[in-house]
Design a protein around this motif. Sequence first.
Motif, PDB file in Angstrom:
ATOM      1  N   LEU A  18      64.142 -24.896 -79.473  1.00 12.68           N
ATOM      2  CA  LEU A  18      65.318 -25.737 -79.258  1.00 12.68           C
ATOM      3  C   LEU A  18      65.963 -25.379 -77.922  1.00 12.68           C
ATOM      4  O   LEU A  18      65.919 -24.223 -77.507  1.00 12.68           O
ATOM      5  N   PRO A  21      70.017 -23.214 -79.520  1.00 12.43           N
ATOM      6  CA  PRO A  21      70.216 -22.914 -80.936  1.00 12.43           C
ATOM      7  C   PRO A  21      71.689 -22.678 -81.279  1.00 12.43           C
ATOM      8  O   PRO A  21      72.112 -22.967 -82.398  1.00 12.43           O
ATOM      9  N   LEU A  24      73.238 -25.928 -82.201  1.00 10.70           N
ATOM     10  CA  LEU A  24      72.849 -26.347 -83.558  1.00 10.70           C
ATOM     11  C   LEU A  24      73.669 -25.572 -84.589  1.00 10.70           C
ATOM     12  O   LEU A  24      74.203 -26.165 -85.534  1.00 10.70           O
ATOM     13  N   ALA A  25      73.789 -24.245 -84.381  1.00  6.63           N
ATOM     14  CA  ALA A  25      74.565 -23.419 -85.320  1.00  6.63           C
ATOM     15  C   ALA A  25      76.009 -23.919 -85.368  1.00  6.63           C
ATOM     16  O   ALA A  25      76.595 -24.042 -86.451  1.00  6.63           O
ATOM     17  N   VAL A  28      76.159 -27.196 -87.290  1.00  4.27           N
ATOM     18  CA  VAL A  28      75.949 -26.978 -88.727  1.00  4.27           C
ATOM     19  C   VAL A  28      77.207 -26.393 -89.361  1.00  4.27           C
ATOM     20  O   VAL A  28      77.684 -26.882 -90.400  1.00  4.27           O
ATOM     21  N   LEU A  29      77.801 -25.380 -88.712  1.00  6.34           N
ATOM     22  CA  LEU A  29      78.992 -24.734 -89.281  1.00  6.34           C
ATOM     23  C   LEU A  29      80.186 -25.695 -89.298  1.00  6.34           C
ATOM     24  O   LEU A  29      80.988 -25.678 -90.227  1.00  6.34           O
ATOM     25  N   ILE A  32      79.626 -28.020 -92.176  1.00  9.08           N
ATOM     26  CA  ILE A  32      79.885 -27.310 -93.435  1.00  9.08           C
ATOM     27  C   ILE A  32      81.399 -27.204 -93.673  1.00  9.08           C
ATOM     28  O   ILE A  32      81.887 -27.468 -94.769  1.00  9.08           O
TER      29      ILE A  32
ATOM     30  N   SER B  16      81.234 -18.775 -94.502  1.00  9.23           N
ATOM     31  CA  SER B  16      80.136 -19.417 -93.787  1.00  9.23           C
ATOM     32  C   SER B  16      79.850 -18.832 -92.399  1.00  9.23           C
ATOM     33  O   SER B  16      78.828 -19.143 -91.800  1.00  9.23           O
ATOM     34  N   PHE B  19      76.526 -17.345 -92.009  1.00 12.97           N
ATOM     35  CA  PHE B  19      75.411 -18.295 -92.101  1.00 12.97           C
ATOM     36  C   PHE B  19      74.930 -18.676 -90.703  1.00 12.97           C
ATOM     37  O   PHE B  19      73.769 -19.024 -90.523  1.00 12.97           O
ATOM     38  N   GLY B  20      75.827 -18.624 -89.716  1.00  8.75           N
ATOM     39  CA  GLY B  20      75.466 -18.945 -88.334  1.00  8.75           C
ATOM     40  C   GLY B  20      74.308 -18.088 -87.832  1.00  8.75           C
ATOM     41  O   GLY B  20      73.438 -18.566 -87.095  1.00  8.75           O
ATOM     42  N   VAL B  23      71.195 -19.490 -89.207  1.00  6.85           N
ATOM     43  CA  VAL B  23      70.868 -20.751 -88.520  1.00  6.85           C
ATOM     44  C   VAL B  23      70.169 -20.455 -87.203  1.00  6.85           C
ATOM     45  O   VAL B  23      69.115 -21.027 -86.895  1.00  6.85           O
ATOM     46  N   LYS B  24      70.741 -19.523 -86.420  1.00  4.61           N
ATOM     47  CA  LYS B  24      70.137 -19.199 -85.116  1.00  4.61           C
ATOM     48  C   LYS B  24      68.756 -18.586 -85.291  1.00  4.61           C
ATOM     49  O   LYS B  24      67.842 -18.851 -84.517  1.00  4.61           O
ATOM     50  N   ALA B  27      66.399 -21.585 -86.383  1.00  2.00           N
ATOM     51  CA  ALA B  27      66.562 -22.889 -85.716  1.00  2.00           C
ATOM     52  C   ALA B  27      65.247 -23.358 -85.085  1.00  2.00           C
ATOM     53  O   ALA B  27      64.822 -24.501 -85.292  1.00  2.00           O
ATOM     54  N   PHE B  53      69.694 -27.112 -92.869  1.00  8.35           N
ATOM     55  CA  PHE B  53      70.614 -25.975 -92.912  1.00  8.35           C
ATOM     56  C   PHE B  53      71.847 -26.300 -93.767  1.00  8.35           C
ATOM     57  O   PHE B  53      72.324 -25.447 -94.514  1.00  8.35           O
ATOM     58  N   ILE B  54      72.334 -27.533 -93.643  1.00  6.06           N
ATOM     59  CA  ILE B  54      73.517 -27.914 -94.424  1.00  6.06           C
ATOM     60  C   ILE B  54      73.175 -27.885 -95.918  1.00  6.06           C
ATOM     61  O   ILE B  54      73.918 -27.358 -96.744  1.00  6.06           O
ATOM     62  N   TYR B  57      72.837 -24.312 -97.144  1.00  5.98           N
ATOM     63  CA  TYR B  57      74.131 -23.671 -97.395  1.00  5.98           C
ATOM     64  C   TYR B  57      74.683 -24.092 -98.757  1.00  5.98           C
ATOM     65  O   TYR B  57      75.197 -23.273 -99.520  1.00  5.98           O
TER      66      TYR B  57
END
Lengths: 110, 179
Positions: A18, A21, A24-25, A28-29, A32, B16, B19-20, B23-24, B27, B53-54, B57
């Motif tokens: 990617l 990244p 993307l993180a 996503v967060l 969420i 959360s 969780f990052g 994800v990294k 990814a 990823f969503i 979670y």
Amino acid sequence: MRNLESILNAEKSQQHQLDNPDLLAFSVLTEIARLESKARLRTRLIAGLALALAASAIIIQLITLSAVNIDLVGMVHGLARHINDNPFLITSINLGLATIILITRKQSLF
Amino acid sequence: MISDEALVEKTLNHGSQHFGTLVKRYADYLFAYGLRLTGGNQGFAEDIAQQSFIRAYKYLGSYQRQYISVNARAEDRFRNWLTGIATNCFKDLVKTEARYQPLDSCPEPAKDPRHESSRDFYDLIKPLSSEERTLFVLRYIYDYQITEIAAFTQLNAGTVKSKISRALSKLRDKNYAQS
């Protein structure tokens, strides 16, 4: 055309990365957090409605009890008499409603 | 390096932000998987990674309850679990999104020069349906066992085996016809 096995072997060793990244993180967060806050709002809305219902029920009871000596017609009079005749029942209903309100406040649902 | 299981635990207990890191960490893996499923379409691959990823979670609690007991190497457990989620995400996106059409019926997917080295592979899998492509990629690119693929796709092992062999013979026929 290269044969199937060599194409598969070449793809297996291929690295796809990617661009970012971290982005993307972050996305996503963020998504969420948005979904969680939506769920929290929905819970608060439901709790709020339950609370409003409980409060309305108490107010209606008070109005009905105060109207017991007034010669009101039909249903209101019957209901008032019924409540007056069953003080323990109405006390326990009130206790239940008050408990709901207190729990709702304690849990910060509303 | 902190393990996946520890990060899952932290995410479940403290929120959360942990969780990052997961994800990294995964990814690139999910992005590459998405690229291979979509025949090199970068935008769709990013969507698959994000949605996976969503969803991961959302179901993180079930990973801790159930997947921890699955007989797999500890360092592969979370990756395998994510692969299953991404597989289902791709399946759902194909169903719901009109833009995820079969590769051979839609115009050329968005091309990125950085992924041009995989062009032969993307051309190779073009005749496969989305389901065949998923099974084929899992078996021949990621070397998953038939039983693992069956678990990811919620098919039984016999069906997976026969669909993979049908996909393979479809590709061999096409390959021989072109050479």
